[in-house]
Design an enzyme around this catalytic site. Structure first.
Site, mmCIF file in Angstrom:
data_model
loop_
_atom_site.group_PDB
_atom_site.id
_atom_site.type_symbol
_atom_site.label_atom_id
_atom_site.label_comp_id
_atom_site.label_asym_id
_atom_site.label_seq_id
_atom_site.Cartn_x
_atom_site.Cartn_y
_atom_site.Cartn_z
ATOM 1 N N LYS A 76 0.760 -1.141 0.120
ATOM 2 C CA LYS A 76 -0.133 -0.054 -0.155
ATOM 3 C C LYS A 76 0.781 1.239 0.110
ATOM 4 C CE LYS A 76 -3.124 0.171 3.220
ATOM 5 N NZ LYS A 76 -3.904 0.356 4.371
ATOM 6 N N CYS A 93 -0.021 14.464 -6.658
ATOM 7 C CA CYS A 93 -0.375 13.832 -7.755
ATOM 8 C C CYS A 93 -1.526 12.785 -7.530
ATOM 9 C CB CYS A 93 0.834 12.971 -8.236
ATOM 10 S SG CYS A 93 0.232 11.960 -9.722
ATOM 11 N N CYS A 95 -2.952 11.270 -10.315
ATOM 12 C CA CYS A 95 -3.011 10.379 -11.547
ATOM 13 C C CYS A 95 -2.081 9.037 -11.445
ATOM 14 C CB CYS A 95 -2.753 10.887 -12.812
ATOM 15 S SG CYS A 95 -1.076 11.384 -12.908
ATOM 16 N N CYS A 104 3.066 16.111 -8.138
ATOM 17 C CA CYS A 104 2.886 16.300 -9.342
ATOM 18 C C CYS A 104 4.029 16.721 -10.247
ATOM 19 C CB CYS A 104 1.400 17.234 -9.684
ATOM 20 S SG CYS A 104 1.253 17.477 -11.454
ATOM 21 N N HIS A 108 0.276 14.068 -15.808
ATOM 22 C CA HIS A 108 -1.024 13.708 -16.174
ATOM 23 C C HIS A 108 -1.602 14.476 -17.474
ATOM 24 C CE1 HIS A 108 -1.020 17.626 -14.098
ATOM 25 N NE2 HIS A 108 -1.799 18.251 -14.741
HETATM 26 S S1 FES Z 1 -1.666 14.845 -11.130
HETATM 27 FE FE1 FES Z 1 -0.271 12.948 -11.435
HETATM 28 S S2 FES Z 1 1.282 14.261 -12.479
HETATM 29 FE FE2 FES Z 1 -0.009 15.875 -12.194
#
Ligand code: FES
Length: 130
Positions: A76, A93, A95, A104, A108
């Protein structure tokens, strides 16, 4: 249809019945070189089918995963960031594509272009920096 029926009901059973598979454990040690050679094709076929099945199941399982690369060795992924350590703002982040996890890095954008998705970071900021 007859061809398939014949292969399944006659050809394959006859082929398997003709394989030199011993009736006892000790029989494996009495097989000749020719017997072992006869066992190579079905062994390769079973191994190949097993490998392809394993890969198919593995890919199907991975297809349902959101996280494809971040800290895969962990069961996890949990990150802690002290709010006091955020000077102005931090983009986190969501994504799972960032190479600078948990922050981030803009990955994304490429993901959204490739997939038509609309994911982006969560930005944490101090109230006075709005
Ligand atoms: S939200 Fe994952 S790199 Fe930007």
């Amino acid at each position: 249809m007859y061809f398939m029926s014949n292969v399944v009901k006659v050809t394959i059973p006859n082929y398997l019945a003709g394989l030199p598979i011993p009736d006892s454990f000790g029989g494996w040690f009495r097989l000749s070189f020719r017997d072992w050679l006869a066992l190579v094709p079905p062994t390769l076929a079973i191994g190949g089918i097993s490998y392809v099945s394993y890969q198919t199941v593995k890919k199907a399982r991975e297809a349902g995963q959101v996280n494809r690369a971040v800290l895969k060795e962990k069961s996890k992924v949990v990150d802690f960031i002290d709010i006091e350590d955020i000077t102005e703002k931090a983009s986190l982040c969501r994504c799972w594509k960032s190479k600078n996890w948990p922050y981030c890095d803009g990955a994304h954008g490429a993901h959204n272009n490739e997939t038509g998705d609309n994911v982006g970071p969560v930005v944490v900021r101090h109230k006075e920096n709005k």
